[in-house]
Write a protein that holds these residues in place. Structure first.
Motif, PDB file in Angstrom:
ATOM      1  N   ASP A 190     -16.817  -7.138   1.210  1.00 55.04           N
ATOM      2  CA  ASP A 190     -15.769  -8.163   1.310  1.00 55.04           C
ATOM      3  C   ASP A 190     -16.178  -9.155   2.390  1.00 55.04           C
ATOM      4  N   ALA A 191     -15.257  -9.995   2.859  1.00 51.69           N
ATOM      5  CA  ALA A 191     -15.666 -11.093   3.739  1.00 51.69           C
ATOM      6  C   ALA A 191     -16.138 -10.605   5.113  1.00 51.69           C
ATOM      7  N   ASP A 192     -15.842  -9.370   5.457  1.00 56.69           N
ATOM      8  CA  ASP A 192     -16.157  -8.932   6.811  1.00 56.69           C
ATOM      9  C   ASP A 192     -17.083  -7.734   6.900  1.00 56.69           C
ATOM     10  N   ALA A 193     -17.175  -6.933   5.854  1.00 57.16           N
ATOM     11  CA  ALA A 193     -17.915  -5.679   5.987  1.00 57.16           C
ATOM     12  C   ALA A 193     -18.364  -5.176   4.616  1.00 57.16           C
ATOM     13  N   LYS A 194     -19.145  -4.105   4.644  1.00 60.57           N
ATOM     14  CA  LYS A 194     -19.663  -3.504   3.419  1.00 60.57           C
ATOM     15  C   LYS A 194     -19.471  -1.991   3.488  1.00 60.57           C
ATOM     16  N   VAL A 195     -19.424  -1.370   2.317  1.00 59.95           N
ATOM     17  CA  VAL A 195     -19.340   0.086   2.273  1.00 59.95           C
ATOM     18  C   VAL A 195     -20.099   0.582   1.043  1.00 59.95           C
ATOM     19  N   GLN A 196     -20.627   1.793   1.158  1.00 60.55           N
ATOM     20  CA  GLN A 196     -21.348   2.372   0.029  1.00 60.55           C
ATOM     21  C   GLN A 196     -20.400   3.183  -0.856  1.00 60.55           C
ATOM     22  N   VAL A 197     -20.595   3.033  -2.165  1.00 59.67           N
ATOM     23  CA  VAL A 197     -19.891   3.863  -3.146  1.00 59.67           C
ATOM     24  C   VAL A 197     -20.951   4.721  -3.818  1.00 59.67           C
ATOM     25  N   ILE A 198     -20.711   6.010  -3.885  1.00 57.18           N
ATOM     26  CA  ILE A 198     -21.731   6.911  -4.451  1.00 57.18           C
ATOM     27  C   ILE A 198     -21.176   7.599  -5.692  1.00 57.18           C
ATOM     28  N   ILE A 199     -21.936   7.546  -6.788  1.00 58.65           N
ATOM     29  CA  ILE A 199     -21.505   8.158  -8.040  1.00 58.65           C
ATOM     30  C   ILE A 199     -22.512   9.236  -8.424  1.00 58.65           C
ATOM     31  N   TRP A 200     -22.122  10.489  -8.294  1.00 55.75           N
ATOM     32  CA  TRP A 200     -22.996  11.611  -8.668  1.00 55.75           C
ATOM     33  C   TRP A 200     -22.923  11.777 -10.171  1.00 55.75           C
ATOM     34  N   ASP A 248     -16.949  12.046 -14.158  1.00 53.95           N
ATOM     35  CA  ASP A 248     -16.575  12.149 -15.570  1.00 53.95           C
ATOM     36  C   ASP A 248     -17.233  11.045 -16.392  1.00 53.95           C
ATOM     37  N   GLU A 249     -17.438  11.356 -17.643  1.00 52.57           N
ATOM     38  CA  GLU A 249     -18.213  10.526 -18.566  1.00 52.57           C
ATOM     39  C   GLU A 249     -17.703   9.087 -18.623  1.00 52.57           C
ATOM     40  N   VAL A 250     -16.399   8.964 -18.748  1.00 51.92           N
ATOM     41  CA  VAL A 250     -15.799   7.635 -18.914  1.00 51.92           C
ATOM     42  C   VAL A 250     -16.117   6.755 -17.712  1.00 51.92           C
ATOM     43  N   LEU A 251     -15.923   7.314 -16.519  1.00 48.42           N
ATOM     44  CA  LEU A 251     -16.200   6.559 -15.299  1.00 48.42           C
ATOM     45  C   LEU A 251     -17.685   6.201 -15.221  1.00 48.42           C
ATOM     46  N   LEU A 252     -18.525   7.160 -15.574  1.00 52.57           N
ATOM     47  CA  LEU A 252     -19.970   6.949 -15.505  1.00 52.57           C
ATOM     48  C   LEU A 252     -20.410   5.828 -16.455  1.00 52.57           C
ATOM     49  N   GLU A 253     -19.871   5.850 -17.657  1.00 52.69           N
ATOM     50  CA  GLU A 253     -20.194   4.800 -18.624  1.00 52.69           C
ATOM     51  C   GLU A 253     -19.734   3.435 -18.103  1.00 52.69           C
ATOM     52  N   GLN A 254     -18.554   3.454 -17.502  1.00 51.17           N
ATOM     53  CA  GLN A 254     -17.992   2.222 -16.955  1.00 51.17           C
ATOM     54  C   GLN A 254     -18.893   1.667 -15.853  1.00 51.17           C
ATOM     55  N   VAL A 255     -19.349   2.546 -14.988  1.00 54.79           N
ATOM     56  CA  VAL A 255     -20.190   2.126 -13.865  1.00 54.79           C
ATOM     57  C   VAL A 255     -21.491   1.510 -14.376  1.00 54.79           C
ATOM     58  N   LYS A 256     -22.028   2.065 -15.444  1.00 51.88           N
ATOM     59  CA  LYS A 256     -23.312   1.583 -15.958  1.00 51.88           C
ATOM     60  C   LYS A 256     -23.231   0.149 -16.468  1.00 51.88           C
ATOM     61  N   LYS A 313     -32.044   8.917 -10.439  1.00 53.98           N
ATOM     62  CA  LYS A 313     -31.965   9.966 -11.448  1.00 53.98           C
ATOM     63  C   LYS A 313     -30.627  10.702 -11.378  1.00 53.98           C
ATOM     64  N   LYS A 314     -30.247  11.079 -10.166  1.00 54.80           N
ATOM     65  CA  LYS A 314     -29.056  11.920 -10.031  1.00 54.80           C
ATOM     66  C   LYS A 314     -27.813  11.166  -9.561  1.00 54.80           C
ATOM     67  N   VAL A 315     -28.046   9.944  -9.144  1.00 51.92           N
ATOM     68  CA  VAL A 315     -26.953   9.289  -8.434  1.00 51.92           C
ATOM     69  C   VAL A 315     -27.037   7.769  -8.586  1.00 51.92           C
ATOM     70  N   ILE A 316     -25.898   7.124  -8.572  1.00 51.60           N
ATOM     71  CA  ILE A 316     -25.865   5.655  -8.542  1.00 51.60           C
ATOM     72  C   ILE A 316     -25.219   5.227  -7.224  1.00 51.60           C
ATOM     73  N   PHE A 317     -25.890   4.339  -6.502  1.00 51.33           N
ATOM     74  CA  PHE A 317     -25.323   3.787  -5.273  1.00 51.33           C
ATOM     75  C   PHE A 317     -24.851   2.355  -5.541  1.00 51.33           C
ATOM     76  N   MET A 318     -23.661   2.040  -5.104  1.00 50.60           N
ATOM     77  CA  MET A 318     -23.212   0.642  -5.133  1.00 50.60           C
ATOM     78  C   MET A 318     -22.824   0.248  -3.708  1.00 50.60           C
ATOM     79  N   ILE A 319     -23.191  -0.959  -3.341  1.00 50.25           N
ATOM     80  CA  ILE A 319     -22.704  -1.490  -2.063  1.00 50.25           C
ATOM     81  C   ILE A 319     -21.599  -2.491  -2.375  1.00 50.25           C
TER      82      ILE A 319
END
Lengths: 439, 439
Positions: free
Chosen positions: B43-53, B58-66, B34-40
């Motif tokens: 790469d070839a060796d490791a992972k990291v979380q990206v969090i989008i509140w 901003d709207e443009v980034l949020l639309e892009q992420v969707k 509801k409030k947040v999008i998580f992306m994992i």
């Protein structure tokens, strides 16, 4: 009389001065004098003299020695004694027992006057020359050095299939194989399969393996099978990153080769290895063409907009004189002479690709690859390649793929140029050409 | 908003905590709350979380992420912040900018329920599984380890021709190639050419490269192309020297693999690598057959005097229980089931050869080679091989040749057994079988 000691490599003999030793080797030469017979014994690294005194050696051994032919292999048990008059290590072996392991037919089918064709016919004898053994010791060192760089930077080694169902490039120069009820082809390069590794997320890969070209030409730089070094890596922003990797990878290779074999290369081939400085000179095609034009040279029509071999030499001479450098990256190749999978620059005409020339000869073609499938399809179609024939390749770009680039590097050509030879046949273990499938 | 900083590999991120970073990777998963999008990001060796509140982005980034699909590749610029609640490294990236490098079609053509055939059809997607990437990291480490041993002991690396003019063994299972106006064959092994290196005085050689077998079978351990590791060395007294080299070469390989990947192999494949003690157990064929006979098992008629696969398993179980060892050399193979170039023992019936079994499966055949040309000719004729067809090979033995021996080692089989898999298709980068030439 057999001692229990195991055989000693000739290069390690000096640790056994004054002792009974066993050595094995090829009989390089036999000199039969009035009072004495000298034999020079050779293994892969060193030589030693064996001396047989006619008056003190037992009859059986003496008779046996007289039957030995040059290039036979023998096992010698005897005493290693110091002799300051012997050039070879100031020592010699006085044998108590000799075992002939393999008696060579005499005369040998080739000698030092043999033609290149005869030398290739009898390649195993030709390879016995010390300069030929040295060539493959150098090649081994080069390959090890390049792999050390790959390992230090977490590359994954792949072995891509050589039997393929579809051509990876134009379809020209492909060998076909009867494959059960269908036809397969021999891979001309691992191009599609190293790009597949990028789509698989392998990130950085390399392969050293054979590639096959059904090229009917007989030039000194062509063969139908050769060893290609290929690498490819992901997440790049431009082909410049591939070039930057290649130049330091080559620099290390040359430092390692020089450290290990610099003196031998100098003595054998008369070449002093020049360690290249970084960065290597870079020249854009438009500037290269200007340099050629200024000399008044006009390339044959089919080379319009690019460099022909003569043009490459002119530009190389310019670069060598200007930068005192034996390497030269050429960039800005127009799309019409590059593969469809090279990424274009923003101008839509030139490619994000390069060749690397060493001593005026091309040893590498590399590029950033086009990873955007819509553009890739258009570029393939513009080259007249049917999308259906490369559908499995195009799929690599449909489910997420990192931007990537890489290159192919001709090991044989590089080795040949490094030591100043002028024919790939000289530096190929067993050469293959249109008329040559043997040995 | 683009920072000048270059992209950071995910495994190295922690050095940049609190800073603006750029990372690139595959989008392994997207969870839209509801409030947040998580992306994992992977790469070839490791992972990291990206969090989008959602409320602060901003709207443009949020639309892009969707619009981003899983397995797309993206470039993320953002702030790396500490978050103790995040399992993955206790940190996450708050993006300020995202660039989609390659948008993946959705859905993917295979998922975790896919059949082996579908997985092979979509091999580049199948290889994205972490266990598959791990397999090729292990293979890379194994090959590097074996080459380190070769280098330390002054072996020369060769690349022998794969296009050959004559069969090196029986002529069965050979692929034929249209070679200009004649026919060539694909090498089934580098056997003749590594022996040629012995005749050339190269002394110790190795090769890692493809071999080709036109074998129509579909078993889990056969393929038409695989990577063979071959070595050969000179001046030996018996095949025992080859076995002694191989066992310490394998031991080092397994120590190196365990040091580097032992935990990952345990966690991923549930296999603890057992470092073998030296020497490996050795068992003579006559004793092996006794062990099989004592169990009451009777092998099919065509295996008389040797071990069939079931017999190999029985003997392996015996050895494993007796010696607590996963390896077993079998010696004393009768000449009728060995190649003509294996040297015979003094009894004239059994060969100076061996197989090495690992976890009950053959991974090596090796031997001392017959280097005495008169005997070699007789042995070839006894097998019905025309001397004319192998004349170029017989020549190697006519002008002095060292006694020598060596072996072929199946890299794929060894790797498969090491990690406890049961199908070569799983450990081959791109598998080739009678019905499979794609991808």
């Amino acid at each position: 009389m057999e001692t229990k000691r195991t055989a000693v490599e000739i290069k390690n003999l000096m640790a056994y001065l004054g002792e009974e030793v066993i050595v094995k080797g090829f009989v390089e030469s036999i000199r039969d004098h009035k009072k004495v017979i000298f034999m020079i014994l050779r293994d892969a690294d060193a030589k030693v003299q064996v001396i047989i005194w006619k008056n003190t050696t037992d009859e059986v051994l003496l008779e046996q020695v007289k039957k030995i032919t040059t290039e036979s292999t023998i096992k010698v048990c005897g005493k290693l004694t110091s002799n300051p008059f012997v050039k070879l290590g100031a020592c010699e072996i006085i044998p108590s027992k000799i075992e002939v392991l393999s008696l060579a037919n005499s005369p040998l089918p080739i000698d030092n006057t043999a033609s290149l064709q005869d030398r290739l016919n009898w390649r195993f004898l030709d390879l016995r020359k010390p300069e030929n053994l040295l060539i493959f010791k150098i090649q081994t060192a080069l390959e090890h050095s390049m792999r050390e760089t790959f390992m230090a930077e977490d590359f994954i080694e792949i072995h891509s299939p050589k039997l393929i169902g579809a051509a990876s490039e134009s379809g020209a120069e492909l060998f076909s194989v009867k494959y059960f009820d269908t036809i397969a082809y021999l891979a001309q390069s691992p191009q599609f399969y190293k790009q597949m590794a990028m789509a698989a997320g392998f990130q950085k890969v390399f392969e050293i393996g054979p590639v096959f070209r059904a090229n009917p030409s007989f030039t000194s730089r062509h063969d139908t099978e050769f060893t290609s070094v290929d690498f490819e890596f992901s997440w790049i922003e431009s082909h410049e990153e591939v070039m930057a990797f290649e130049e330091r990878w080559i620099q290390k290779m040359m430092i390692d080769a020089k450290n290990k074999f610099g003196d031998e290369i100098q003595n054998t081939f008369g070449v002093e290895i020049q360690i290249p400085t970084l960065p290597f000179p870079r020249i854009h095609m438009r500037d290269a063409l200007k340099i050629v034009a200024e000399t008044g040279y006009v390339a044959p029509k089919e080379y319009e907009g690019e460099l022909d071999p003569e043009g490459e030499k002119i530009v190389f001479d310019y670069v060598k004189n200007t930068f005192n450098h034996e390497f030269m990256f050429v960039t800005g190749y127009p799309k019409k002479i590059r593969a469809f999978y090279h990424m274009l620059e923003d101008n839509g005409e030139t490619t994000k690709s390069f060749d690397l020339l060493y001593k005026g000869m091309e040893i590498t073609t590399g590029a950033q690859r086009e990873h955007r499938v819509e553009i890739l399809e258009k570029q393939a179609e513009a080259k007249g390649i049917s999308l259906k024939s490369i559908d499995f390749y195009l799929d690599f770009f449909r489910y997420g793929v990192p931007p990537h680039g890489g290159l192919g590097f001709g090991l044989t050509r590089f080795l040949m140029l490094l030591i100043g030879l002028r024919n790939v046949r000289e530096v190929t273990y067993v050469y293959r050409g249109p008329n040559r499938l043997r040995p």
